[in-house]
Design a protein around this motif. Sequence first.
Motif, PDB file in Angstrom:
ATOM      1  N   GLU A   1      42.008   0.883   2.958  1.00  0.00           N
ATOM      2  CA  GLU A   1      41.227   1.135   1.743  1.00  0.00           C
ATOM      3  C   GLU A   1      41.983   0.751   0.481  1.00  0.00           C
ATOM      4  N   VAL A   2      43.284   1.057   0.426  1.00  0.00           N
ATOM      5  CA  VAL A   2      44.015   0.831  -0.833  1.00  0.00           C
ATOM      6  C   VAL A   2      44.803  -0.479  -0.829  1.00  0.00           C
ATOM      7  N   GLY A   3      44.959  -1.106   0.323  1.00  0.00           N
ATOM      8  CA  GLY A   3      45.682  -2.376   0.381  1.00  0.00           C
ATOM      9  C   GLY A   3      47.066  -2.252  -0.229  1.00  0.00           C
ATOM     10  N   ASN A   4      47.420  -3.216  -1.080  1.00  0.00           N
ATOM     11  CA  ASN A   4      48.725  -3.174  -1.745  1.00  0.00           C
ATOM     12  C   ASN A   4      48.643  -2.611  -3.159  1.00  0.00           C
ATOM     13  N   GLU A   5      47.484  -2.047  -3.511  1.00  0.00           N
ATOM     14  CA  GLU A   5      47.333  -1.486  -4.854  1.00  0.00           C
ATOM     15  C   GLU A   5      48.061  -0.151  -5.006  1.00  0.00           C
ATOM     16  N   ALA A   6      48.296   0.524  -3.900  1.00  0.00           N
ATOM     17  CA  ALA A   6      49.019   1.800  -3.927  1.00  0.00           C
ATOM     18  C   ALA A   6      49.741   1.971  -2.606  1.00  0.00           C
ATOM     19  N   ALA A   7      50.774   2.790  -2.614  1.00  0.00           N
ATOM     20  CA  ALA A   7      51.474   3.131  -1.374  1.00  0.00           C
ATOM     21  C   ALA A   7      50.789   4.330  -0.733  1.00  0.00           C
ATOM     22  N   VAL A   8      50.725   4.328   0.575  1.00  0.00           N
ATOM     23  CA  VAL A   8      50.171   5.464   1.312  1.00  0.00           C
ATOM     24  C   VAL A   8      51.319   6.376   1.721  1.00  0.00           C
ATOM     25  N   LEU A   9      51.202   7.649   1.324  1.00  0.00           N
ATOM     26  CA  LEU A   9      52.232   8.645   1.637  1.00  0.00           C
ATOM     27  C   LEU A   9      51.764   9.560   2.756  1.00  0.00           C
ATOM     28  N   GLY A  10      52.684   9.832   3.670  1.00  0.00           N
ATOM     29  CA  GLY A  10      52.499  10.917   4.617  1.00  0.00           C
ATOM     30  C   GLY A  10      53.356  12.094   4.175  1.00  0.00           C
ATOM     31  N   PHE A  11      53.195  13.225   4.829  1.00  0.00           N
ATOM     32  CA  PHE A  11      54.075  14.351   4.510  1.00  0.00           C
ATOM     33  C   PHE A  11      54.157  15.319   5.668  1.00  0.00           C
ATOM     34  N   VAL A  12      55.247  16.081   5.658  1.00  0.00           N
ATOM     35  CA  VAL A  12      55.511  17.065   6.706  1.00  0.00           C
ATOM     36  C   VAL A  12      56.175  18.288   6.078  1.00  0.00           C
TER      37      VAL A  12
ATOM     38  N   LEU B   1      40.866   9.921  -0.838  1.00  0.00           N
ATOM     39  CA  LEU B   1      40.469   8.826  -1.731  1.00  0.00           C
ATOM     40  C   LEU B   1      39.816   9.308  -3.027  1.00  0.00           C
ATOM     41  N   GLN B   2      39.445  10.576  -3.104  1.00  0.00           N
ATOM     42  CA  GLN B   2      38.793  11.056  -4.337  1.00  0.00           C
ATOM     43  C   GLN B   2      39.650  10.816  -5.578  1.00  0.00           C
ATOM     44  N   PRO B   3      40.922  11.228  -5.597  1.00  0.00           N
ATOM     45  CA  PRO B   3      41.732  10.950  -6.788  1.00  0.00           C
ATOM     46  C   PRO B   3      42.060   9.462  -6.945  1.00  0.00           C
ATOM     47  N   TRP B   4      42.114   8.723  -5.853  1.00  0.00           N
ATOM     48  CA  TRP B   4      42.346   7.285  -5.942  1.00  0.00           C
ATOM     49  C   TRP B   4      41.210   6.618  -6.718  1.00  0.00           C
ATOM     50  N   ARG B   5      39.981   6.992  -6.369  1.00  0.00           N
ATOM     51  CA  ARG B   5      38.832   6.410  -7.077  1.00  0.00           C
ATOM     52  C   ARG B   5      38.815   6.837  -8.539  1.00  0.00           C
ATOM     53  N   ALA B   6      39.202   8.074  -8.794  1.00  0.00           N
ATOM     54  CA  ALA B   6      39.103   8.613 -10.155  1.00  0.00           C
ATOM     55  C   ALA B   6      40.217   8.123 -11.070  1.00  0.00           C
ATOM     56  N   PHE B   7      41.444   8.025 -10.561  1.00  0.00           N
ATOM     57  CA  PHE B   7      42.607   7.839 -11.442  1.00  0.00           C
ATOM     58  C   PHE B   7      43.487   6.632 -11.115  1.00  0.00           C
ATOM     59  N   ARG B   8      43.295   6.023  -9.957  1.00  0.00           N
ATOM     60  CA  ARG B   8      44.150   4.916  -9.524  1.00  0.00           C
ATOM     61  C   ARG B   8      45.646   5.240  -9.616  1.00  0.00           C
ATOM     62  N   PRO B   9      46.093   6.315  -8.959  1.00  0.00           N
ATOM     63  CA  PRO B   9      47.532   6.586  -8.911  1.00  0.00           C
ATOM     64  C   PRO B   9      48.248   5.498  -8.110  1.00  0.00           C
ATOM     65  N   ASP B  10      49.570   5.473  -8.213  1.00  0.00           N
ATOM     66  CA  ASP B  10      50.368   4.485  -7.473  1.00  0.00           C
ATOM     67  C   ASP B  10      50.632   4.917  -6.034  1.00  0.00           C
ATOM     68  N   GLY B  11      50.308   6.157  -5.719  1.00  0.00           N
ATOM     69  CA  GLY B  11      50.455   6.646  -4.355  1.00  0.00           C
ATOM     70  C   GLY B  11      49.218   7.417  -3.940  1.00  0.00           C
ATOM     71  N   VAL B  12      48.780   7.195  -2.710  1.00  0.00           N
ATOM     72  CA  VAL B  12      47.657   7.944  -2.136  1.00  0.00           C
ATOM     73  C   VAL B  12      48.213   8.733  -0.967  1.00  0.00           C
TER      74      VAL B  12
END
Length: 354
Positions: free
Chosen positions: A135-146, A62-73
């Motif tokens: 935390e981000v609701g519909n304001e951003a998409a949550v990404l997973g990765f592998v 969430l650190q970059p989410w709070r700082a920059f509001r990207p479209d993906g977290v």
Amino acid sequence: MAGSAQLPLLLRVAQGEDAERPPVWMMRQAGRYMKVYRELREKYPSFRERSENPDLAIEISLQPWRAFRPDGVIMFSDILTPLPGMGIPFDIVESKGPVIDPPIRTQAQIDQVHSLDPEAALPFVKTTLQTLRQEVGNEAAVLGFVGSPWTLAAYAIEGKTSKNYANIKQMAFSEPAMLHQFLSKIADGIATYVRFQIDCGAQIVQLFDSWAGNLSPQDYDTFALPYQQQIIRQVKETHPDTPLILYISGSAGILERMGQSGVDIVSVDWTVDMADARRRLGSEMKVQGNIDPGALFGSKEFIRDRILDTVRKTGGKGHILNLGHGILPGTPEENAAYFFETAKQVNQLLAIPA
């Protein structure tokens, strides 16, 4: 799609909709370029603790989410995270990177690799993803990765990061049946892990086959592509609507092959001109990228011009704006902020009709 305007912009574009602007996020979005992250790392020096303690992983994500509001977290984690759950322990040594000791070099070791039970092995991933969605609701998409099988096998067989991949290539070219068995086991485990991430809240999942760019095209077709396809086929059987992204570093020579993997979006590094990438992948394939992370050390005018050039070359459709690799340590935070600010204004700057 009914009610799709309620969905996050990144998810809408990843699913193929036209949108008001290209969504934007950054690979390695959370990390060493951020002062708040470096302070937290001093308090918790173990990478595995930071990524496997859900309270810490959530905070870092969430650190970059709070700082920059990207479209993906994107979930703060590591591509090696599921390996201990398959019987392959690892450690991450500060300044040296991941270490797998002993490395996987024998048939007996491969025979001991077992299927993944993510509920038992990775409960922290569930907590992290569920909380990020809240935390981000519909304001951003949550990404997973592998990680993808070739890259994970390379770590396991080399035992650490490598410049020439001599050990895995020796196995590939002298004992291919053994390597194929190992790659297939990893692919099944990662398919299970992708499904688990989606069930826990990931709306998009990115596959990193970071080291597959070190393969010749013919070896990519033999040792990387079939196992990417094995994962994607299994995931699409149960979760057909979840967009999947594939990223490979140094992928200029295998770009079309990445498009054959079955993913919805190909993430393009900066060694390929985006207009060329679009031509090579075809108009139906969505693209992500592809700004040189080093551009963020440039002036604001330089950063703006690179963003506009990239978006212009995509035509502004079917494109997720991102870097061509992870953001570099030492990148000025104000430049990262400017990257996001400019990205969100890109259609006004280009006067592209939405």
